[in-house]
Scaffold this motif. Structure first.
Motif: not given
Ligand code: SF4
Length: 354
Positions: A117-123, A146-149
């Motif tokens: 579940y990458t940031d791209d997928l979740l976003a 991470g905070s950026e995530s």
């Protein structure tokens, strides 16, 4: 000289604050009579903020794959007997579509720390849920990132984040987690979530191995100071494939006592009556609400994966714990004088309950 229990109760209800020693005394002096007296005050405080409403959340357990190895957890990495699964974005969206007509307006995406579940997928997934249902809230419970995530997912529309702190005592934390995990990082994540603007939830298990009234008092002081919007607490229940398999389960009555105290510390907190309470006691959910809880979280995961998300033994996912049987849950909650409502169920700020 120890302060009398009645002076502690008065101080807690008036100031919403005690010292760690005083919290510890409140726990040491537990009796069913004191619990009942405090619960009446907690229920009164909650009624002034939330009326008799109980908020509904649809829990979607998106993956039982986890890179971590928490010693208490049935889906920990080293449990080779766990049948692993993860849901695709399409499957998660199908759960949301099944939940919306049943009245769910908050969806909780919960899972292990699964790098799929990458940031791209979740976003993209969060944006799609919010665009299909702008009247709904999305809560994430996906462990440490991470905070950026965290920021990216918040920008995509996520409203809330649940990350149990597990224990506010660093030495106790080390007894529950492998050395690869860090108490400080967990606390940094919570602070980062708060700074980004999430409604933030922390929480802990009641009766976890090596817990004491002294460590619990630290949890209560942490909650008083951190002021979470949500707080998930439930009794510890051992899982047969973990190092804590032989440890006793936590107590339902102590869990309810702690729900009461947390309600009095922070009157507007969103406090679930957890599945673990319902697992240990046939009326655990109702007992939790009568002690001060105001949230229920039935399971919306696809039926064929529910048994695989076994954090602890015999975890309930059927009956009133199943989203499909939400009417049964509504009836049960109604029978104790409360109403399950269909709304986002945000925390009410600036509410005066003092
Ligand atoms: S408690 Fe959470 S982070 Fe720890 S092993 Fe279980 S799923 Fe992973």
């Amino acid at each position: 000289m120890k302060p009398s229990i009645s002076s502690l109760i008065e101080k807690l209800t008036k100031t919403h604050s005690l010292s760690e020693d005083e919290y510890s005394t409140l726990l040491d002096e537990y009796t069913p009579e004191i619990a009942e007296e405090l619960a009446a005050q907690a229920v009164d405080v909650r009624r002034r903020i939330y009326g008799n409403e109980v908020y509904l959340r649809g829990l979607i357990e998106i993956s039982n794959i986890c890179r971590n190895d928490c010693l208490y957890c049935g889906i920990r990495r080293s449990n080779m007997n766990c049948a692993r699964y993860r849901l695709s974005s399409e499957e998660i969206l199908a759960c949301v579509e099944a939940g919306y007509p049943l009245g769910f307006r908050t969806f909780v995406l919960q899972g292990g720390e699964d790098s799929y579940y990458t940031d791209d997928l979740l976003a993209a997934l969060i944006a799609e849920i919010k665009s299909a249902h702008p009247d709904c809230a999305v809560t994430l419970s996906l462990g440490e990132r991470g905070s950026e995530s965290f920021r990216r997912l918040h920008d995509a529309g996520a409203d809330r984040y649940l990350l149990r702190h597990e224990t506010a005592d660093e030495a106790h934390y080390r007894m529950l987690h492998p050395s690869s995990m860090s108490f400080r990082h967990r606390m940094d994540c919570l602070r980062s979530l708060r700074e980004i603007g999430y409604q933030v939830g922390c929480g802990f298990m009641v009766g976890s191995p090596h817990q004491s009234n002294v460590t619990l008092a630290k949890d209560l002081k942490f909650i008083e100071q951190f002021k979470p919007d949500m707080c998930g607490i439930g009794p510890f229940i051992p899982h047969h494939d973990t190092p804590f398999r032989d440890d006793p389960a936590g107590s339902v009555s102590l869990t309810c006592y702690l729900l009461t105290i947390i309600r009095l510390i922070q009157p507007n907190v969103l406090l679930p009556a957890t599945t673990a309470l319902g697992t240990l006691h046939p009326e655990g959910r109702e007992l939790g609400i009568l002690a001060g809880a105001n949230v229920v979280m039935p399971n919306l995961s696809p039926a064929d994966v529910r048994k695989k998300y076994e954090l602890y033994d015999n975890k309930l996912s059927t009956g009133a714990e199943s989203a499909q049987q939400v009417d049964e849950l509504r009836q049960r909650i109604k029978a104790i004088g409360y109403t399950v409502v269909s709304c986002r169920g945000d925390v009410r700020r600036n509410a005066d309950a003092s």
